[in-house]
Design an enzyme around this catalytic site. Structure first.
Site, short mmCIF file in Angstrom:
data_model
loop_
_atom_site.label_atom_id
_atom_site.label_comp_id
_atom_site.label_asym_id
_atom_site.label_seq_id
_atom_site.Cartn_x
_atom_site.Cartn_y
_atom_site.Cartn_z
N TYR A 1 22.92 6.76 -46.09
CA TYR A 1 23.29 5.22 -46.46
C TYR A 1 22.08 4.83 -47.50
CZ TYR A 1 24.76 0.73 -44.86
OH TYR A 1 25.40 -0.42 -44.70
N ARG B 1 20.59 10.57 -39.62
CA ARG B 1 19.43 10.93 -38.46
C ARG B 1 18.81 9.84 -38.04
NH1 ARG B 1 15.63 13.10 -43.36
NH2 ARG B 1 16.53 11.19 -44.05
N THR C 1 17.20 4.54 -42.99
CA THR C 1 18.14 3.70 -43.24
C THR C 1 19.01 3.37 -41.96
OG1 THR C 1 19.55 5.40 -44.23
CG2 THR C 1 18.39 4.15 -45.54
N ASP D 1 21.53 15.30 -53.22
CA ASP D 1 22.19 16.54 -53.68
C ASP D 1 21.35 17.54 -52.70
OD1 ASP D 1 24.46 15.60 -55.11
OD2 ASP D 1 22.58 14.98 -56.69
N VAL E 1 19.54 17.94 -50.19
CA VAL E 1 19.89 18.13 -48.50
C VAL E 1 20.86 18.34 -48.09
CG1 VAL E 1 17.80 16.43 -48.27
CG2 VAL E 1 20.22 15.85 -47.91
N HIS F 1 29.20 13.52 -56.38
CA HIS F 1 28.74 14.33 -57.64
C HIS F 1 28.94 15.82 -57.35
CE1 HIS F 1 26.17 15.70 -60.75
NE2 HIS F 1 25.08 15.98 -60.07
N GLY G 1 24.66 2.61 -56.97
CA GLY G 1 25.43 1.94 -55.72
C GLY G 1 25.18 0.23 -55.67
N SER H 1 20.45 -9.82 -85.92
CA SER H 1 20.49 -10.32 -87.20
C SER H 1 20.84 -9.34 -88.48
CB SER H 1 18.92 -10.93 -87.64
OG SER H 1 18.08 -9.71 -87.56
#
Ligand code: NAD
Ligand code: MG
Length: 337
Positions: free
Chosen positions: A20, A43, A48, A78, A80, A103, A129, A247
């Site tokens: 999260y 967890r 979170t 990634d 974990v 990913h 996100g 400019s």
């Protein structure tokens, strides 16, 4: 491309979002607001957990979330993911369910070898996100790229499109890719241009001005603060719009000095970076660094955080408190990943 519940192929599916953070929060909230059935796997009492509860979502341990799910979105960092897959996903995911990534890193580089009886799919928003969420809330969407690596249900593509639709990507554009292309281009973009390239360009510009005796405050405004104007113009209308809004003097300087700074040597070294990504050198080094407890990562990060441009910048930004609420760019969830 519709996001209504009835037409979404995931209308009857239970979706478990694991993680999260930047992407996890945006996906979970957008999917829920698209009328889909979402649970969040975290967890217990992790950083979170309470935020997901406060956002009104159902939260449970990852293994429990996976058990009832028809689609499992893996949105933890990634590094974990391989352990999370082994411990919580592999023993619990239903045959025929879909395993979704944002990913392709772990699948492409063989850190996760998914079970043969599940779909393996990818939906990668081309934005952080916070933007995935804020654009959705405004009735818009962030473009997504999608891929199917393994299709056992015969419905993997429909599920992938349904997910991309559910997070709002279908309102912008969704483009088909494969895990290899997504992984390699994403890593290259963030290393050579977005995170690595842009920050080193800014730092070199700042140091050049300060070492020449100019005030650090003015150097900061010139090379970091004002970069937003240029990037916004790129975002809205490419080089064409940027050139319309600066400019003639700035344009002439761009044409003659830009290629002196970003010369053929830069492109040759970009190709070296790409080669290290393609042949797995970067993935090996990053995995080893992570397993060793991130010694170099921490040292290099500290050096960035302590750079004089950060000291000056913090003081100047404190004079403009509105910067913190101006745009999703300033929210703590903003990350390019
Ligand atoms: P993040 O670091 O922002 O969030 C990680 C979340 O995972 C947090 O909620 C954290 O508490 C949770 N978490 C950590 N370890 C966990 C564990 N063992 N079990 C359960 N939850 C755990 O991550 P992110 O940047 O959103 O990245 C998620 C995925 O999305 C990655 O694959 C990343 O490459 C990809 N991605 C990110 C972005 C981006 O803008 N950040 C863009 C496209 C794709
Ligand atoms: Mg990335």
């Amino acid at each position: 491309m519709s996001t209504s519940k009835t037409s979404n192929p995931l209308a009857k599916a239970r979706i478990a979002v694991l993680g999260y953070g930047s992407q996890g929060r945006a996906h979970a909230l957008n999917l829920r607001d698209s009328g889909l059935d979402v649970v969040v796997g975290l967890r217990p009492n992790g950083p979170t957990w309470h935020q997901a509860l406060a956002d009104g979502l159902r939260v449970m341990e990852p293994a429990e979330a996976v058990k009832g799910a028809d689609l499992v979105a893996v949105l933890t960092p990634d590094m974990v993911q391989p352990t999370l897959y082994k411990e919580s996903i592999e023993p619990n995911i239903k045959p025929g369910a879909a395993l979704l990534f944002a990913h392709g890193f772990n699948v492409h580089f063989g850190q996760i070898v998914p079970r043969a009886d599940i779909d393996v799919i990818l939906v990668a928003p081309k934005g952080p996100g916070a933007l995935v969420r804020s654009e959705y809330e405004r009735g818009r969407g962030v473009p997504c790229i999608w891929a199917v690596q393994q299709d056992v249900s015969g419905e993997a593509e429909a599920k992938t499109r349904g997910y991309a639709d559910g997070i709002g990507g279908g309102r912008a554009m969704i483009i088909k890719t494969d895990f290899k292309e997504e992984t390699e281009t994403d890593l290259f973009g963030e290393q050579a241009v977005l995170c690595g390239g842009a920050s080193e360009l800014v730092i070199a510009g700042f140091e050049t001005l300060v070492e020449a005796g100019y005030q650090p405050e003015i150097a900061y405004y010139e090379v970091m603060h004002e970069l937003k104007l240029i990037v916004d113009l790129f975002y809205e209308g490419g080089l064409t719009k940027m050139l319309q809004f600066v400019s003639e003097t700035a344009q002439y300087g761009d044409y003659v000095s830009g290629p002196r700074v970003i010369d053929a040597g830069v492109k040759a070294r970009m190709k070296d970076v790409l080669r290290d990504i393609q042949d797995g050198t970067f993935a090996r080094n990053w995995t080893a660094e992570y397993r060793a407890g991130l010694p170099n990562y921490k040292k290099l990060k500290q050096a960035d955080l302590e750079h004089p441009i950060e000291q000056v910048g913090a003081r100047l930004r404190a004079q403009m408190p509105w910067l913190h609420t101006a745009a999703p760019a300033a929210t703590p969830l903003k990350k390019v990943g």
